[in-house]
Design a protein around this motif. Structure first.
Motif, PDB file in Angstrom:
ATOM      1  N   GLY A 252      37.528 123.551   4.609  1.00  0.00           N
ATOM      2  CA  GLY A 252      36.044 123.547   3.669  1.00  0.00           C
ATOM      3  C   GLY A 252      35.812 122.037   4.188  1.00  0.00           C
ATOM      4  O   GLY A 252      36.146 122.099   5.360  1.00  0.00           O
ATOM      5  N   ALA A 253      35.257 122.367   2.891  1.00  0.00           N
ATOM      6  CA  ALA A 253      34.372 120.542   3.309  1.00  0.00           C
ATOM      7  C   ALA A 253      35.076 120.461   2.769  1.00  0.00           C
ATOM      8  O   ALA A 253      34.066 118.453   2.388  1.00  0.00           O
ATOM      9  CB  ALA A 253      32.791 121.446   2.668  1.00  0.00           C
ATOM     10  N   GLY A 254      35.836 119.821   2.112  1.00  0.00           N
ATOM     11  CA  GLY A 254      36.595 118.550   0.925  1.00  0.00           C
ATOM     12  C   GLY A 254      36.912 117.064   2.665  1.00  0.00           C
ATOM     13  O   GLY A 254      36.926 117.289   3.390  1.00  0.00           O
ATOM     14  N   HIS A 255      37.750 116.024   1.497  1.00  0.00           N
ATOM     15  CA  HIS A 255      38.008 114.726   2.237  1.00  0.00           C
ATOM     16  C   HIS A 255      39.218 114.012   1.563  1.00  0.00           C
ATOM     17  O   HIS A 255      39.233 114.806   0.183  1.00  0.00           O
ATOM     18  CB  HIS A 255      36.625 114.097   2.004  1.00  0.00           C
ATOM     19  CG  HIS A 255      35.787 115.007   2.743  1.00  0.00           C
ATOM     20  ND1 HIS A 255      34.519 114.917   1.683  1.00  0.00           N
ATOM     21  CD2 HIS A 255      35.081 114.252   3.797  1.00  0.00           C
ATOM     22  CE1 HIS A 255      33.412 115.330   2.988  1.00  0.00           C
ATOM     23  NE2 HIS A 255      34.110 114.238   4.457  1.00  0.00           N
ATOM     24  N   VAL A 256      40.122 113.593   2.196  1.00  0.00           N
ATOM     25  CA  VAL A 256      40.933 113.132   1.971  1.00  0.00           C
ATOM     26  C   VAL A 256      40.875 111.391   2.672  1.00  0.00           C
ATOM     27  O   VAL A 256      40.340 111.256   2.977  1.00  0.00           O
ATOM     28  CB  VAL A 256      42.820 113.553   1.977  1.00  0.00           C
ATOM     29  CG1 VAL A 256      42.844 114.728   1.159  1.00  0.00           C
ATOM     30  CG2 VAL A 256      42.072 113.709   3.322  1.00  0.00           C
ATOM     31  N   THR A 257      41.523 110.591   1.641  1.00  0.00           N
ATOM     32  CA  THR A 257      41.777 109.153   2.316  1.00  0.00           C
ATOM     33  C   THR A 257      43.092 108.907   2.913  1.00  0.00           C
ATOM     34  O   THR A 257      44.044 109.819   2.835  1.00  0.00           O
ATOM     35  CB  THR A 257      41.149 108.387   0.744  1.00  0.00           C
ATOM     36  OG1 THR A 257      42.614 107.786   0.180  1.00  0.00           O
ATOM     37  CG2 THR A 257      40.300 108.211  -0.216  1.00  0.00           C
ATOM     38  N   GLY A 258      42.846 107.837   3.463  1.00  0.00           N
ATOM     39  CA  GLY A 258      44.506 107.976   4.695  1.00  0.00           C
ATOM     40  C   GLY A 258      44.587 106.271   4.573  1.00  0.00           C
ATOM     41  O   GLY A 258      43.388 105.190   4.808  1.00  0.00           O
ATOM     42  N   ASP A 259      45.394 106.227   5.043  1.00  0.00           N
ATOM     43  CA  ASP A 259      45.596 104.718   5.004  1.00  0.00           C
ATOM     44  C   ASP A 259      47.084 104.322   5.723  1.00  0.00           C
ATOM     45  O   ASP A 259      48.021 103.380   5.588  1.00  0.00           O
ATOM     46  CB  ASP A 259      46.590 104.224   3.206  1.00  0.00           C
ATOM     47  CG  ASP A 259      44.995 104.111   2.462  1.00  0.00           C
ATOM     48  OD1 ASP A 259      44.014 102.952   2.633  1.00  0.00           O
ATOM     49  OD2 ASP A 259      45.190 104.829   1.996  1.00  0.00           O
ATOM     50  N   GLU A 260      46.533 104.619   6.629  1.00  0.00           N
ATOM     51  CA  GLU A 260      47.780 104.841   8.265  1.00  0.00           C
ATOM     52  C   GLU A 260      47.968 103.791   9.241  1.00  0.00           C
ATOM     53  O   GLU A 260      46.661 103.740  10.396  1.00  0.00           O
ATOM     54  CB  GLU A 260      47.729 106.118   8.565  1.00  0.00           C
ATOM     55  CG  GLU A 260      49.354 107.025   7.698  1.00  0.00           C
ATOM     56  CD  GLU A 260      50.648 107.983   8.213  1.00  0.00           C
ATOM     57  OE1 GLU A 260      51.229 107.324   9.403  1.00  0.00           O
ATOM     58  OE2 GLU A 260      50.243 108.647   7.799  1.00  0.00           O
ATOM     59  N   ALA A 261      48.296 102.720   9.994  1.00  0.00           N
ATOM     60  CA  ALA A 261      48.415 102.336  11.102  1.00  0.00           C
ATOM     61  C   ALA A 261      47.991 103.409  11.946  1.00  0.00           C
ATOM     62  O   ALA A 261      47.128 102.319  12.671  1.00  0.00           O
ATOM     63  CB  ALA A 261      49.768 101.543  10.703  1.00  0.00           C
ATOM     64  N   ASP A 262      48.220 104.511  12.148  1.00  0.00           N
ATOM     65  CA  ASP A 262      48.333 104.955  13.314  1.00  0.00           C
ATOM     66  C   ASP A 262      46.753 105.622  13.463  1.00  0.00           C
ATOM     67  O   ASP A 262      46.142 106.088  14.328  1.00  0.00           O
ATOM     68  CB  ASP A 262      49.223 106.609  12.480  1.00  0.00           C
ATOM     69  CG  ASP A 262      50.391 106.270  12.908  1.00  0.00           C
ATOM     70  OD1 ASP A 262      50.975 104.584  13.443  1.00  0.00           O
ATOM     71  OD2 ASP A 262      51.620 106.851  12.632  1.00  0.00           O
ATOM     72  N   LEU A 263      45.797 105.797  12.152  1.00  0.00           N
ATOM     73  CA  LEU A 263      44.578 105.879  11.908  1.00  0.00           C
ATOM     74  C   LEU A 263      43.495 105.342  12.936  1.00  0.00           C
ATOM     75  O   LEU A 263      42.407 105.925  13.332  1.00  0.00           O
ATOM     76  CB  LEU A 263      43.890 106.542  10.799  1.00  0.00           C
ATOM     77  CG  LEU A 263      44.664 107.188  10.074  1.00  0.00           C
ATOM     78  CD1 LEU A 263      44.331 107.924   8.759  1.00  0.00           C
ATOM     79  CD2 LEU A 263      44.799 108.425  10.433  1.00  0.00           C
ATOM     80  N   ALA A 264      44.129 103.782  13.506  1.00  0.00           N
ATOM     81  CA  ALA A 264      42.838 102.775  14.219  1.00  0.00           C
ATOM     82  C   ALA A 264      42.962 103.639  15.878  1.00  0.00           C
ATOM     83  O   ALA A 264      41.364 103.574  15.888  1.00  0.00           O
ATOM     84  CB  ALA A 264      44.131 102.108  14.357  1.00  0.00           C
ATOM     85  N   VAL A 265      43.248 104.866  15.605  1.00  0.00           N
ATOM     86  CA  VAL A 265      43.056 105.259  17.661  1.00  0.00           C
ATOM     87  C   VAL A 265      41.630 106.242  17.041  1.00  0.00           C
ATOM     88  O   VAL A 265      41.903 106.401  18.400  1.00  0.00           O
ATOM     89  CB  VAL A 265      44.611 106.268  18.121  1.00  0.00           C
ATOM     90  CG1 VAL A 265      45.961 105.203  17.880  1.00  0.00           C
ATOM     91  CG2 VAL A 265      44.742 107.225  17.495  1.00  0.00           C
ATOM     92  N   ALA A 266      42.082 106.418  16.372  1.00  0.00           N
ATOM     93  CA  ALA A 266      40.600 107.803  16.253  1.00  0.00           C
ATOM     94  C   ALA A 266      39.489 106.422  16.432  1.00  0.00           C
ATOM     95  O   ALA A 266      37.981 107.398  16.983  1.00  0.00           O
ATOM     96  CB  ALA A 266      40.441 107.954  14.975  1.00  0.00           C
ATOM     97  N   TYR A 267      38.926 105.724  15.445  1.00  0.00           N
ATOM     98  CA  TYR A 267      37.785 104.932  15.809  1.00  0.00           C
ATOM     99  C   TYR A 267      37.393 104.871  17.345  1.00  0.00           C
ATOM    100  O   TYR A 267      36.328 104.236  18.322  1.00  0.00           O
ATOM    101  CB  TYR A 267      37.661 104.275  14.835  1.00  0.00           C
ATOM    102  CG  TYR A 267      36.534 104.691  13.634  1.00  0.00           C
ATOM    103  CD1 TYR A 267      36.387 105.170  13.510  1.00  0.00           C
ATOM    104  CD2 TYR A 267      38.135 103.782  12.219  1.00  0.00           C
ATOM    105  CE1 TYR A 267      35.975 105.961  12.320  1.00  0.00           C
ATOM    106  CE2 TYR A 267      37.431 104.045  11.212  1.00  0.00           C
ATOM    107  CZ  TYR A 267      36.434 105.573  10.928  1.00  0.00           C
ATOM    108  OH  TYR A 267      35.587 105.690   9.495  1.00  0.00           O
ATOM    109  N   ALA A 268      38.819 103.965  17.886  1.00  0.00           N
ATOM    110  CA  ALA A 268      38.507 104.149  19.313  1.00  0.00           C
ATOM    111  C   ALA A 268      38.467 105.017  20.228  1.00  0.00           C
ATOM    112  O   ALA A 268      38.036 104.746  21.261  1.00  0.00           O
ATOM    113  CB  ALA A 268      39.674 102.679  19.205  1.00  0.00           C
ATOM    114  N   ALA A 269      39.029 105.319  19.978  1.00  0.00           N
ATOM    115  CA  ALA A 269      39.129 107.276  20.980  1.00  0.00           C
ATOM    116  C   ALA A 269      37.389 107.820  20.926  1.00  0.00           C
ATOM    117  O   ALA A 269      37.003 107.551  21.477  1.00  0.00           O
ATOM    118  CB  ALA A 269      39.816 108.274  20.696  1.00  0.00           C
TER     119      ALA A 269
END
Length: 384
Positions: A252-269
């Protein structure tokens, strides 16, 4: 998601959405196995997306390269990722384009999420293609598992074989292995950039593959700043937003929020994808160097002998600067010497002045000689 309770929170949102916001979700392309299915649309961009400001780089490039996400799979049914997810692979067999956990899709959407009507959400490199590599359907069960280094090694190998130019690795292991180090070395040899989370999977543990040479290590960042260095298991090269982020759900088109340290890789990648697409001649190592050189550097003075900040490395990744800033070698630097203006010599007017004087003198001589003659002629005419 681990420690953040993302799945539990999303399940609650799903119930609310099904009652109050039926029009905010899209019909899934396939049946969902994720608890986040049916989550409401979040209209505004997160602080992390705003901090990246990647849309200013899109007139130059949207990151048209293959980026692998080695995690829980990536759902091809997510509205933000429609048409951008390859079948990929599941190490247990089959494809990787279904995500029952949700984090792989979340990470992929931060990298390559397309703009969808009704929300400002978008990934850093919306032109990128995602190659999903599922190493597990439940990352929580693997953090301290002896099997994790081997699975990560297999995931890297599958990503390289699948044609990835960048590999995003949210999963971190407290231990390495010969197999994992060989997989990283093979990726480096194949000119593939491995981007891994620097956060420690548990207290006083190292983080792998981020601690292996040749891997771009990314530390977490929230609105308050970087993480305590004691929470990191690898020396960070960069930092990127990881807390209070908005990402897409598997269906679907929905979203959630995330607060994990692991997520930092996404913006760098995602930033790496932009650079690789804009400057395809750069090697993976040169892309990593460029990301570090153009990062938003720390303002606090570094301790004596330190070349980077222990919390954020060389700084916070800046996708726009990484794409648009001139190469240092092509910038002309002033030498500090006083410039000398080379003016043309003034014309020498003396010859013309001398000629004028000679001319006047000759006229005077002529007048002196001819004057009496003219007078005599005149007198004679009168006397005749």
């Amino acid at each position: 998601m681990r420690r953040a309770g993302l799945v539990a929170a999303a399940s609650t949102l799903a119930v609310v959405a099904s009652v109050l916001l039926p029009a905010a979700t899209a019909t899934p392309a396939v049946a969902s196995c994720a608890a986040t299915s049916g989550s409401p649309v979040i209209e505004t961009a997160s602080w992390g997306q705003q901090r990246m400001g990647a849309e200013r780089a899109w007139p130059r490039t949207t990151g048209d390269v293959v980026v692998a996400v080695v995690d829980s799979g990536v759902s091809a049914a997510s509205a933000s990722l429609q048409g951008s997810v390859l079948p990929g692979t599941d190490l247990a067999g089959g494809t990787g384009d279904v995500d029952c956990y949700g984090r792989g899709t979340f990470v992929a959407s931060l990298i390559a999420g397309r703009q969808v009507d009704g929300t400002e959400f978008a990934g850093v490199a919306p032109g990128a293609t995602i190659l999903p590599v599922r190493v597990t359907s439940d990352p929580d069960s693997l953090y301290l598992s002896n099997d994790l280094p081997g699975l990560l090694a297999q995931g890297i190998t599958a990503a390289v074989q699948g044609g990835a130019r960048v590999i995003a690795m949210p999963l971190t292991s407290a231990a390495s292995s010969a197999e994992l180090e060989q997989a990283v070395q093979a990726a480096v040899a194949a000119d593939v950039l491995v981007v891994a989370a620097a956060n420690a999977p548990t207290t006083d543990a190292l983080a792998f593959p981020a601690s292996i040479d040749g891997v771009l290590s990314v530390a977490p960042l929230d609105e308050e700043g970087g993480a305590d260095p004691s929470q990191l298991g690898a020396v960070p090269d960069l930092a990127a937003p990881s807390g209070g982020l908005v990402g897409a759900v598997p269906d679907g088109a929905g979203h959630v929020t995330g607060d994990e340290a692991d997520l930092a890789v996404a913006y760098a990648a995602g930033a790496a994808a932009l650079v690789r697409a804009e400057q395809p001649s750069l090697t993976a190592a040169e892309v990593a160097e460029r990301l570090m050189a153009t990062a938003d550097a720390p303002t606090a003075p570094l301790a004596e002998g330190m070349t980077s900040d222990p919390s954020i490395g060389h700084g916070v990744v800046d996708p726009v600067a990484a794409v648009s800033r001139l190469d240092p070698e092509s910038v002309v630097v002033a030498s500090g010497e006083t410039p000398v203006l080379d003016m043309p010599a003034e014309p020498d007017e003396r010859p013309s002045d001398l000629a004028l004087l000679i001319g006047i003198g000759l006229l005077a001589v002529a007048a002196a000689v001819l004057g009496p003659v003219v007078g005599i002629v005149s007198v004679r005419r009168k006397s005749q």
